[in-house]
Structure formats: structure tokens, C-alpha cells
Design an enzyme around this catalytic site. Structure first.
Site, PDB file in Angstrom:
ATOM      1  N   HIS A  79       0.817  -1.216   0.000  1.00  0.00           N
ATOM      2  CA  HIS A  79       0.000   0.000   0.000  1.00  0.00           C
ATOM      3  C   HIS A  79       0.853   1.271   0.000  1.00  0.00           C
ATOM      4  CE1 HIS A  79      -3.448  -2.645   1.568  1.00  0.00           C
ATOM      5  NE2 HIS A  79      -3.647  -2.356   0.298  1.00  0.00           N
ATOM      6  N   ASP A 103     -10.111  -2.731  -0.257  1.00  0.00           N
ATOM      7  CA  ASP A 103      -9.715  -2.937   1.149  1.00  0.00           C
ATOM      8  C   ASP A 103      -9.362  -1.630   1.841  1.00  0.00           C
ATOM      9  OD1 ASP A 103      -6.697  -2.499   0.711  1.00  0.00           O
ATOM     10  OD2 ASP A 103      -7.127  -4.116  -0.698  1.00  0.00           O
ATOM     11  N   ASP A 173      -5.389  -0.236  -8.300  1.00  0.00           N
ATOM     12  CA  ASP A 173      -5.108  -1.229  -7.253  1.00  0.00           C
ATOM     13  C   ASP A 173      -6.097  -2.372  -7.460  1.00  0.00           C
ATOM     14  OD1 ASP A 173      -4.612  -2.656  -4.961  1.00  0.00           O
ATOM     15  OD2 ASP A 173      -5.150  -1.051  -3.577  1.00  0.00           O
ATOM     16  N   SER A 174      -5.824  -3.172  -8.474  1.00  0.00           N
ATOM     17  CA  SER A 174      -6.822  -4.155  -8.908  1.00  0.00           C
ATOM     18  C   SER A 174      -6.376  -5.573  -8.627  1.00  0.00           C
ATOM     19  CB  SER A 174      -7.058  -4.018 -10.411  1.00  0.00           C
ATOM     20  OG  SER A 174      -5.990  -4.594 -11.115  1.00  0.00           O
ATOM     21  N   THR A 175      -7.285  -6.499  -8.839  1.00  0.00           N
ATOM     22  CA  THR A 175      -6.960  -7.911  -8.821  1.00  0.00           C
ATOM     23  C   THR A 175      -6.150  -8.246 -10.076  1.00  0.00           C
ATOM     24  OG1 THR A 175      -9.224  -8.086  -9.626  1.00  0.00           O
ATOM     25  CG2 THR A 175      -8.850  -8.800  -7.410  1.00  0.00           C
ATOM     26  N   ASP A 176      -5.751  -9.500 -10.208  1.00  0.00           N
ATOM     27  CA  ASP A 176      -4.978  -9.941 -11.380  1.00  0.00           C
ATOM     28  C   ASP A 176      -5.818  -9.743 -12.651  1.00  0.00           C
ATOM     29  OD1 ASP A 176      -3.332 -10.765  -9.385  1.00  0.00           O
ATOM     30  OD2 ASP A 176      -3.717 -12.900  -9.612  1.00  0.00           O
TER      31      ASP A 176
HETATM   32  N1  SAM Z   1      -3.589  -5.746  -3.512  1.00  0.00           N
HETATM   33  C1  SAM Z   1      -4.403  -6.652  -4.218  1.00  0.00           C
HETATM   34  C2  SAM Z   1      -3.683  -7.549  -5.167  1.00  0.00           C
HETATM   35  O1  SAM Z   1      -2.826  -7.093  -5.935  1.00  0.00           O
HETATM   36  O2  SAM Z   1      -3.956  -8.738  -5.137  1.00  0.00           O
HETATM   37  C3  SAM Z   1      -5.570  -5.959  -4.822  1.00  0.00           C
HETATM   38  C4  SAM Z   1      -6.464  -5.550  -3.702  1.00  0.00           C
HETATM   39  S1  SAM Z   1      -8.026  -4.894  -4.013  1.00  0.00           S
HETATM   40  C5  SAM Z   1      -8.927  -5.956  -2.929  1.00  0.00           C
HETATM   41  C6  SAM Z   1      -8.487  -5.339  -5.660  1.00  0.00           C
HETATM   42  C7  SAM Z   1      -9.898  -4.916  -5.989  1.00  0.00           C
HETATM   43  O3  SAM Z   1     -10.032  -4.652  -7.378  1.00  0.00           O
HETATM   44  C8  SAM Z   1     -10.974  -5.942  -5.651  1.00  0.00           C
HETATM   45  O4  SAM Z   1     -11.683  -5.541  -4.522  1.00  0.00           O
HETATM   46  C9  SAM Z   1     -11.851  -6.001  -6.919  1.00  0.00           C
HETATM   47  O5  SAM Z   1     -13.222  -6.021  -6.630  1.00  0.00           O
HETATM   48  C10 SAM Z   1     -11.429  -4.719  -7.628  1.00  0.00           C
HETATM   49  N2  SAM Z   1     -11.692  -4.684  -9.075  1.00  0.00           N
HETATM   50  C11 SAM Z   1     -11.440  -5.667  -9.989  1.00  0.00           C
HETATM   51  N3  SAM Z   1     -11.835  -5.263 -11.205  1.00  0.00           N
HETATM   52  C12 SAM Z   1     -12.350  -4.016 -11.081  1.00  0.00           C
HETATM   53  C13 SAM Z   1     -12.926  -3.074 -11.982  1.00  0.00           C
HETATM   54  N4  SAM Z   1     -13.058  -3.354 -13.282  1.00  0.00           N
HETATM   55  N5  SAM Z   1     -13.321  -1.869 -11.488  1.00  0.00           N
HETATM   56  C14 SAM Z   1     -13.205  -1.562 -10.172  1.00  0.00           C
HETATM   57  N6  SAM Z   1     -12.677  -2.424  -9.258  1.00  0.00           N
HETATM   58  C15 SAM Z   1     -12.246  -3.627  -9.705  1.00  0.00           C
END
Ligand code: SAM
Length: 294
Positions: A79, A103, A173-176
Site C-alpha cells: 500500500h 480494502d 489497485d486491482s486484482t490480477d
Molecule cells: N492488492 C491486491 C492484489 O494485488 O492482489 C488488490 C487488492 S483490491 C482488494 C483489488 C480490488 O479490485 C478488488 O476488490 C476487486 O473487486 C477490484 N476490481 C477488480 N476489477 C475491477 C474493476 N473493473 N473496477 C473496479 N474495481 C475492480
């Protein structure tokens, strides 16, 4: 196809007897395990499968679709590096947008900057934020700050509809790059970011492991960011024990000079950090020879 891949991953992450959580990284031929005390929560939201565990040494753990998102112990590395290098590289960051980041750990770091007047967090899944409020309250301690706006919706759509030149720093800060996050790793998305950013605007995005994902994610991300109009891009390196290989990157692209930063401000920042400082910022900019972008 994506669904099949996800189901396969979720299954392969369940090889244990219930006392360990294991994330298998197929592309690295490796796995990372955490000793579990108990499962605290399990739900399938409209978008993904979210699990929360209590672990023996890493504190609480959030898992989405079988992949580790964060742990209480080591999330400060990620972060801080998602927020502070980009904010100290921008000459005057006032308007910040976080895409994903449900988060709220990145949000907390962004709010430490007194120059920031407004932060909009665009998270597709409100359940991630609600569960973080419950299980990671320390990350959500600044959520009531009047500078914050929460928007629960798709970041790709949101960026398309955003006024030109209205943002200083975008943090992805997204998922994969699977499921709803797939479109966040494309040139079309970066083009929308470029348009939404003002002069000297910066976008920074988590870009996975240099060991496992250089050819598949990091290099293509640079190509896409530059193809979208950004004059320069650079991958910052940092340790992240709970992610595959333990070595992670955030890739930053900008309209101005992103290799320099407000070093004096970083040295005399008014808030405490556990990992980031001016020396770490400088060191994270160093590029190993196999980073063959330039
Ligand atoms: N630090 C983490 C990692 O690299 O594994 C990422 C943490 S954060 C929880 C990732 C967030 O991205 C998730 O809560 C997910 O719902 C969100 N997310 C995924 N695709 C998205 C999109 N198209 N728009 C907005 N949020 C999105």
C-alpha cells in the site's frame, strides 16, 4: 475459458487439510501457504468469491477467487508503494482516483498527503469494502475523511465517462488481469486514463511479479501505456511476501518526468511510514538489466 481457469485455480488452492491456506501459482510452479487459525468469513458476492481467514502469524488474510489479496502483517509494503512514489513524483497532487482498492489500504496512504483535496475510489464490489471495514479496521480508519468519495462500480466504465484533464494521479489497485479486472490492463483503458489526467498526470498500477510475469504482464503493460500516449513508464520494485515469488512491481506512467520526485518533500514528509522513504523511492526506480523496456 476464463471461468474454467478460475475454477481450476480455486480447486488447486484447496489441496490442504484446513489448517493451511495455500495459493498455487501455476505459472511459477510454486505455492505460498499460511497457517490458518480459523475461517472468519466466506461469501460469493455478485462479482467474486471472498474469504477471510485468521492466520497464526500474518493476522487476518483476505482471499478473492482463491488468490491472496492482503494480510494484516505485510500489506504496508504494497500500500505504501502503490501510493507514495506516484504522489511524490507528481508536482502537486490534488485530485486522486483509486480504481479497485476496496480494502482501503491504498486510500489510507493517499489521505496522508495534505496536498490531496479529493480522492475518488471506484471499486466494483462494495462487499470487499464492507468486509474490510469489519476485518481490517486499521486500513479503513480514514474512510470518513471528507475528502473521500466512494463510487461502487466498474472502473473501466467510470474512466471512460470522466472529464478530460480532471485527475492528477490514478492508482489502479486491482486484482490480477482476469474477470472484471481484465480490461484494466489494456491500451484502451490507459488511453482513457491519459485523457482524464491533467498536465504532469501519473497513472500507477500493480503489475505482478518480475520473476513470473515480466513477459506476460509487465512488458505488455509498458507497451500499452506508451501506446496510449504516455511519454515514459517505469516499474517500481518492492518485496511483497504474500504474493507469488515475494517480489512485486507497480508500473508508473506519466505525462511528465516520472524518474524524478519531490525528494525534499519525501525526506521531510509530515507522516510516518514503515517502508517508504526517499531512499526506498530512489532504489525502487533502479532497473535490472532484464527490464528491457528503454
Ligand atoms: N492488492 C491486491 C492484489 O494485488 O492482489 C488488490 C487488492 S483490491 C482488494 C483489488 C480490488 O479490485 C478488488 O476488490 C476487486 O473487486 C477490484 N476490481 C477488480 N476489477 C475491477 C474493476 N473493473 N473496477 C473496479 N474495481 C475492480
Amino acid at each position: 475459458m476464463v471461468r474454467h481457469y478460475r475454477e481450476m485455480m480455486v480447486m488447486s488452492n484447496r489441496l490442504d487439510d484446513g489448517t493451511w491456506f495455500t495459493e498455487v501459482c501455476e505459472e511459477g510452479g510454486s505455492a505460498f501457504s499460511l497457517q490458518i487459525r480459523e475461517k472468519l468469513h466466506d461469501e460469493t458476492s455478485d462479482y467474486q468469491h471472498i474469504e477471510i481467514y485468521s492466520t497464526s502469524h500474518y493476522g487476518n488474510l483476505m482471499v478473492i477467487d482463491g488468490f491472496v489479496m492482503l494480510t494484516a502483517l505485510d500489506n504496508f509494503l504494497y500500500h505504501e508503494m502503490m501510493a507514495h512514489p506516484a504522489l511524490f513524483a507528481h508536482p502537486d497532487p490534488r485530485r486522486v482516483v483509486i480504481i479497485g482498492g476496496g480494502d482501503c489500504g491504498t486510500l489510507r496512504e493517499v489521505l496522508r498527503h495534505s496536498s490531496v483535496e479529493q480522492v475518488t475510489q471506484v471499486e466494483i464490489d462494495e462487499r470487499v469494502t464492507r468486509l474490510s471495514e469489519r476485518y481490517f479496521p486499521e486500513l479503513c480508519e480514514s474512510n470518513g475523511d471528507p475528502r473521500v468519495r466512494f463510487h461502487f462500480g466498474d472502473g473501466i466504465r467510470w474512466m471512460k465517462d470522466t472529464a478530460a484533464g480532471s485527475i492528477d494521479v490514478i492508482i489502479v489497485d486491482s486484482t490480477d488481469p482476469i474477470g472484471p479486472a481484465k480490461g484494466l490492463f489494456t491500451e484502451a483503458f490507459y488511453r482513457d486514463c491519459h485523457l482524464a489526467l491533467g498536465d504532469a498526470g501519473i497513472v500507477v498500477q500493480q503489475s505482478e511479479s518480475p520473476l513470473y510475469h515480466y513477459d506476460s504482464i509487465i512488458r505488455p503493460m509498458h507497451t500499452a501505456m506508451r501506446g496510449a500516449g504516455f511519454g515514459d513508464s517505469v516499474s517500481l520494485q518492492f518485496p511483497q511476501p504474500c504474493y507469488p515469488s515475494g517480489w512485486w512491481t507497480a508500473t508508473m506512467a506519466g505525462k511528465g518526468d516520472i524518474r524524478r520526485f519531490r525528494e525534499a518533500d519525501a525526506c521531510h514528509k509530515s507522516f510516518a511510514t514503515r517502508y517508504y522513504n526517499a531512499d526506498i523511492h530512489q532504489a525502487a526506480l533502479a532497473q535490472p538489466p532484464f527490464f528491457d523496456i528503454d
